[in-house]
Design an enzyme around this catalytic site. Sequence first.
Site, PDB file in Angstrom:
ATOM      1  N   PHE A  80       0.828  -1.214   0.000  1.00  0.00           N
ATOM      2  CA  PHE A  80       0.000   0.000   0.000  1.00  0.00           C
ATOM      3  C   PHE A  80       0.863   1.265   0.000  1.00  0.00           C
ATOM      4  O   PHE A  80       0.379   2.331  -0.385  1.00  0.00           O
ATOM      5  CB  PHE A  80      -0.851   0.074   1.277  1.00  0.00           C
ATOM      6  CG  PHE A  80      -1.879  -1.006   1.431  1.00  0.00           C
ATOM      7  CD1 PHE A  80      -3.069  -0.957   0.718  1.00  0.00           C
ATOM      8  CD2 PHE A  80      -1.676  -2.075   2.286  1.00  0.00           C
ATOM      9  CE1 PHE A  80      -4.031  -1.944   0.862  1.00  0.00           C
ATOM     10  CE2 PHE A  80      -2.628  -3.067   2.445  1.00  0.00           C
ATOM     11  CZ  PHE A  80      -3.819  -3.004   1.732  1.00  0.00           C
ATOM     12  N   SER A 124      -4.547   1.745  -9.307  1.00  0.00           N
ATOM     13  CA  SER A 124      -5.653   2.704  -9.296  1.00  0.00           C
ATOM     14  C   SER A 124      -6.355   2.744 -10.646  1.00  0.00           C
ATOM     15  O   SER A 124      -5.710   2.570 -11.696  1.00  0.00           O
ATOM     16  CB  SER A 124      -5.078   4.094  -9.001  1.00  0.00           C
ATOM     17  OG  SER A 124      -6.047   5.074  -9.218  1.00  0.00           O
ATOM     18  N   TYR A 148       1.119  10.783 -10.924  1.00  0.00           N
ATOM     19  CA  TYR A 148       0.676   9.775  -9.953  1.00  0.00           C
ATOM     20  C   TYR A 148       0.207   8.507 -10.682  1.00  0.00           C
ATOM     21  O   TYR A 148       0.665   7.397 -10.394  1.00  0.00           O
ATOM     22  CB  TYR A 148      -0.457  10.349  -9.074  1.00  0.00           C
ATOM     23  CG  TYR A 148      -1.199   9.280  -8.308  1.00  0.00           C
ATOM     24  CD1 TYR A 148      -0.558   8.556  -7.296  1.00  0.00           C
ATOM     25  CD2 TYR A 148      -2.525   8.966  -8.603  1.00  0.00           C
ATOM     26  CE1 TYR A 148      -1.238   7.551  -6.604  1.00  0.00           C
ATOM     27  CE2 TYR A 148      -3.202   7.969  -7.921  1.00  0.00           C
ATOM     28  CZ  TYR A 148      -2.545   7.260  -6.921  1.00  0.00           C
ATOM     29  OH  TYR A 148      -3.212   6.263  -6.249  1.00  0.00           O
ATOM     30  N   LYS A 152       1.854   4.529 -10.997  1.00  0.00           N
ATOM     31  CA  LYS A 152       1.146   3.264 -10.743  1.00  0.00           C
ATOM     32  C   LYS A 152       1.284   2.330 -11.953  1.00  0.00           C
ATOM     33  O   LYS A 152       1.517   1.139 -11.804  1.00  0.00           O
ATOM     34  CB  LYS A 152      -0.349   3.538 -10.470  1.00  0.00           C
ATOM     35  CG  LYS A 152      -0.608   4.221  -9.140  1.00  0.00           C
ATOM     36  CD  LYS A 152      -0.330   3.280  -7.990  1.00  0.00           C
ATOM     37  CE  LYS A 152      -0.355   3.963  -6.655  1.00  0.00           C
ATOM     38  NZ  LYS A 152       0.069   3.122  -5.543  1.00  0.00           N
TER      39      LYS A 152
HETATM   40  P1  NAD Z   1      -2.658   6.581   2.760  1.00  0.00           P
HETATM   41  O1  NAD Z   1      -1.808   7.750   2.470  1.00  0.00           O
HETATM   42  O2  NAD Z   1      -3.691   6.679   3.806  1.00  0.00           O
HETATM   43  O3  NAD Z   1      -1.743   5.308   3.078  1.00  0.00           O
HETATM   44  C1  NAD Z   1      -0.470   5.118   2.535  1.00  0.00           C
HETATM   45  C2  NAD Z   1       0.478   4.806   3.676  1.00  0.00           C
HETATM   46  O4  NAD Z   1       1.778   4.578   3.166  1.00  0.00           O
HETATM   47  C3  NAD Z   1       0.574   5.933   4.689  1.00  0.00           C
HETATM   48  O5  NAD Z   1       0.398   5.404   5.987  1.00  0.00           O
HETATM   49  C4  NAD Z   1       1.997   6.478   4.497  1.00  0.00           C
HETATM   50  O6  NAD Z   1       2.526   6.976   5.698  1.00  0.00           O
HETATM   51  C5  NAD Z   1       2.712   5.264   3.985  1.00  0.00           C
HETATM   52  N1  NAD Z   1       3.871   5.523   3.118  1.00  0.00           N
HETATM   53  C6  NAD Z   1       3.937   6.328   2.033  1.00  0.00           C
HETATM   54  N2  NAD Z   1       5.153   6.266   1.484  1.00  0.00           N
HETATM   55  C7  NAD Z   1       5.873   5.391   2.225  1.00  0.00           C
HETATM   56  C8  NAD Z   1       7.184   4.894   2.134  1.00  0.00           C
HETATM   57  N3  NAD Z   1       8.037   5.313   1.197  1.00  0.00           N
HETATM   58  N4  NAD Z   1       7.599   3.992   3.047  1.00  0.00           N
HETATM   59  C9  NAD Z   1       6.750   3.561   4.019  1.00  0.00           C
HETATM   60  N5  NAD Z   1       5.502   4.008   4.153  1.00  0.00           N
HETATM   61  C10 NAD Z   1       5.063   4.912   3.258  1.00  0.00           C
HETATM   62  O7  NAD Z   1      -3.320   6.143   1.366  1.00  0.00           O
HETATM   63  P2  NAD Z   1      -4.434   5.049   1.078  1.00  0.00           P
HETATM   64  O8  NAD Z   1      -5.645   5.757   0.619  1.00  0.00           O
HETATM   65  O9  NAD Z   1      -4.507   4.076   2.173  1.00  0.00           O
HETATM   66  O10 NAD Z   1      -3.790   4.369  -0.208  1.00  0.00           O
HETATM   67  C11 NAD Z   1      -3.045   3.176  -0.135  1.00  0.00           C
HETATM   68  C12 NAD Z   1      -2.538   2.851  -1.519  1.00  0.00           C
HETATM   69  O11 NAD Z   1      -3.652   2.738  -2.405  1.00  0.00           O
HETATM   70  C13 NAD Z   1      -1.627   3.923  -2.114  1.00  0.00           C
HETATM   71  O12 NAD Z   1      -0.586   3.277  -2.821  1.00  0.00           O
HETATM   72  C14 NAD Z   1      -2.529   4.670  -3.072  1.00  0.00           C
HETATM   73  O13 NAD Z   1      -1.823   5.224  -4.131  1.00  0.00           O
HETATM   74  C15 NAD Z   1      -3.467   3.567  -3.540  1.00  0.00           C
HETATM   75  N6  NAD Z   1      -4.780   4.076  -4.006  1.00  0.00           N
HETATM   76  C16 NAD Z   1      -5.522   4.865  -3.168  1.00  0.00           C
HETATM   77  C17 NAD Z   1      -6.749   5.372  -3.628  1.00  0.00           C
HETATM   78  C18 NAD Z   1      -7.574   6.281  -2.741  1.00  0.00           C
HETATM   79  O14 NAD Z   1      -8.395   7.026  -3.278  1.00  0.00           O
HETATM   80  N7  NAD Z   1      -7.433   6.250  -1.416  1.00  0.00           N
HETATM   81  C19 NAD Z   1      -7.219   5.072  -4.903  1.00  0.00           C
HETATM   82  C20 NAD Z   1      -6.442   4.258  -5.723  1.00  0.00           C
HETATM   83  C21 NAD Z   1      -5.216   3.757  -5.243  1.00  0.00           C
HETATM   84  N1  UFG Z   2     -15.487  16.907  -6.183  1.00  0.00           N
HETATM   85  C1  UFG Z   2     -16.171  18.082  -5.942  1.00  0.00           C
HETATM   86  N2  UFG Z   2     -15.775  18.848  -4.884  1.00  0.00           N
HETATM   87  C2  UFG Z   2     -14.742  18.510  -4.064  1.00  0.00           C
HETATM   88  C3  UFG Z   2     -14.048  17.301  -4.323  1.00  0.00           C
HETATM   89  C4  UFG Z   2     -14.443  16.533  -5.395  1.00  0.00           C
HETATM   90  O1  UFG Z   2     -17.100  18.432  -6.652  1.00  0.00           O
HETATM   91  O2  UFG Z   2     -14.423  19.266  -3.131  1.00  0.00           O
HETATM   92  C5  UFG Z   2     -15.919  16.046  -7.301  1.00  0.00           C
HETATM   93  C6  UFG Z   2     -14.849  15.860  -8.363  1.00  0.00           C
HETATM   94  O3  UFG Z   2     -14.917  16.886  -9.316  1.00  0.00           O
HETATM   95  C7  UFG Z   2     -15.222  14.486  -8.910  1.00  0.00           C
HETATM   96  C8  UFG Z   2     -15.802  13.743  -7.706  1.00  0.00           C
HETATM   97  O4  UFG Z   2     -16.182  14.761  -6.782  1.00  0.00           O
HETATM   98  O5  UFG Z   2     -16.232  14.607  -9.878  1.00  0.00           O
HETATM   99  C9  UFG Z   2     -14.812  12.810  -7.039  1.00  0.00           C
HETATM  100  O6  UFG Z   2     -13.614  13.498  -6.755  1.00  0.00           O
HETATM  101  P1  UFG Z   2     -12.492  12.911  -5.783  1.00  0.00           P
HETATM  102  O7  UFG Z   2     -11.432  13.960  -5.652  1.00  0.00           O
HETATM  103  O8  UFG Z   2     -13.113  12.401  -4.535  1.00  0.00           O
HETATM  104  O9  UFG Z   2     -11.958  11.636  -6.567  1.00  0.00           O
HETATM  105  P2  UFG Z   2     -11.271  11.492  -8.005  1.00  0.00           P
HETATM  106  O10 UFG Z   2     -12.134  10.578  -8.800  1.00  0.00           O
HETATM  107  O11 UFG Z   2     -10.923  12.792  -8.581  1.00  0.00           O
HETATM  108  O12 UFG Z   2      -9.886  10.756  -7.667  1.00  0.00           O
HETATM  109  C10 UFG Z   2      -9.744   9.733  -6.668  1.00  0.00           C
HETATM  110  C11 UFG Z   2      -8.335   9.818  -6.086  1.00  0.00           C
HETATM  111  C12 UFG Z   2      -7.322   9.398  -7.107  1.00  0.00           C
HETATM  112  C13 UFG Z   2      -7.650   8.025  -7.597  1.00  0.00           C
HETATM  113  C14 UFG Z   2      -9.037   7.965  -8.153  1.00  0.00           C
HETATM  114  C15 UFG Z   2      -9.349   6.521  -8.439  1.00  0.00           C
HETATM  115  O13 UFG Z   2      -8.058  11.145  -5.661  1.00  0.00           O
HETATM  116  O14 UFG Z   2      -6.052   9.358  -6.506  1.00  0.00           O
HETATM  117  O15 UFG Z   2      -9.987   8.464  -7.202  1.00  0.00           O
HETATM  118  O16 UFG Z   2     -10.426   6.416  -9.257  1.00  0.00           O
HETATM  119  F1  UFG Z   2      -6.773   7.665  -8.548  1.00  0.00           F
END
Ligand code: NAD
Ligand code: UFG
Length: 340
Positions: A80, A124, A148, A152
């Site tokens: 993660f 993602s 970003y 990935k």
């Molecule tokens: P998060 O930031 O809550 O969790 C990531 C964790 O990794 C954090 O605790 C951070 O401290 C740790 N971390 C970052 N870089 C590190 C490093 N170099 N060494 C050790 N620890 C490190 O994010 P999340 O939402 O839990 O996301 C987890 C994974 O899923 C990420 O790789 C993110 O890119 C991916 N992802 C998240 C979303 C989303 O919307 N939350 C969507 C698609 C993919």
């Molecule tokens: N939105 C608003 N107001 C806000 C925030 C978001 O209107 O304050 C809208 C955005 O325009 C979009 C929707 O809500 O239409 C969702 O936006 P998010 O920022 O919650 O999510 P995104 O789909 O833009 O992106 C997220 C993560 C990315 C990830 C992706 C995976 O931020 O890192 O989902 O599908 F890659």
Amino acid sequence: MNILLTGGTGYIGSHTAVVLSQAGHEVVLLDNFCNSSPSVLERLEKILGKALPCIEADVRETDVVEKVLREYKIDAVIHFAGLKAVSESVANPVLYYANNVQGSISLLQAMQEVDVKTLVFSSSATVYGEPQYLPYDEDHPTKPMNPYGQSKLQVEEILRDLAASDSKWRITSLRYFNPVGAHESGLIGEEPNGIPNNLMPYVVKVASGELPHLNIFGDDYETLDGTGERDYIHVMDLAEGHMAALHFQNVNAGSNVVNLGTGKSSGVLEIVKAFENITGKVIPLQFAPRRAGDLPIYFAQTGLAKEQLHWVAKRNLIEMCESSWKFQELQGHVKGESEN
Ligand code: NAD
Ligand code: UFG
């Protein structure tokens, strides 16, 4: 199984730790706390009734990761750890490639050294880019629109090459759609630093009075209500998807890419309405221009996850909003509470 979760104290990692530990697996966490707090460990202990081992380290410290893999006799890793803010990745791409790509390479080097060859990778839906058709299936062309997403995709490609080079590897890249919600206890959830970028945490902060209103980025998209539509998935469903991937890998070698989503999309106004209904709060709204880089609509084709992993998302929008709000309330952030 003994399972190492890099980034295990983060949002998705901590929920997955609960699911795996409650299913009887031995879970070890590794995190550098760059985007999480050590207090998550106490909250995990409350939920699980036992403490999980956690190593404070960066995944780029290859020798430390190697030592952890040996010491805890790790069978599988879920990776993660990574940075995830799209706009930050545009402003500072080197930071993102260094953390996400270099971090993954370091982990793979350690795993190779110790002969641990089972991995689930957090990818993602953002790797797909502009939809050529919807829903996105796993064969949809990939063309990320920012560093970003590119980071990935690069890791996915490294993993594909690695699995092709050695048939002992068992690798699944999970392409998450939009994770929201929190554990039913309200003890763990999404805790972004500062002003949230993402919709659900922003809505929660408006409902709690910490932010004055929600900006809706665009009301003229060709969608049902003119706002952006996304495939929101409950973080506990997502967590269960990781366990399903590990089970699949136990009997299948090679590399795999699987979407984790619900297959349905919701607009911003739909989320706001659901949240208002559950909390009884009014969310003040302001329409704002479209956010740069946003797509109008996307959602997942979920057939492969069902067929291969025997996994489907079970929780609905109401449960996503309820749990997000419970987490917020339990954190004691609700404005007024502390003053009463
Ligand atoms: P998060 O930031 O809550 O969790 C990531 C964790 O990794 C954090 O605790 C951070 O401290 C740790 N971390 C970052 N870089 C590190 C490093 N170099 N060494 C050790 N620890 C490190 O994010 P999340 O939402 O839990 O996301 C987890 C994974 O899923 C990420 O790789 C993110 O890119 C991916 N992802 C998240 C979303 C989303 O919307 N939350 C969507 C698609 C993919
Ligand atoms: N939105 C608003 N107001 C806000 C925030 C978001 O209107 O304050 C809208 C955005 O325009 C979009 C929707 O809500 O239409 C969702 O936006 P998010 O920022 O919650 O999510 P995104 O789909 O833009 O992106 C997220 C993560 C990315 C990830 C992706 C995976 O931020 O890192 O989902 O599908 F890659």
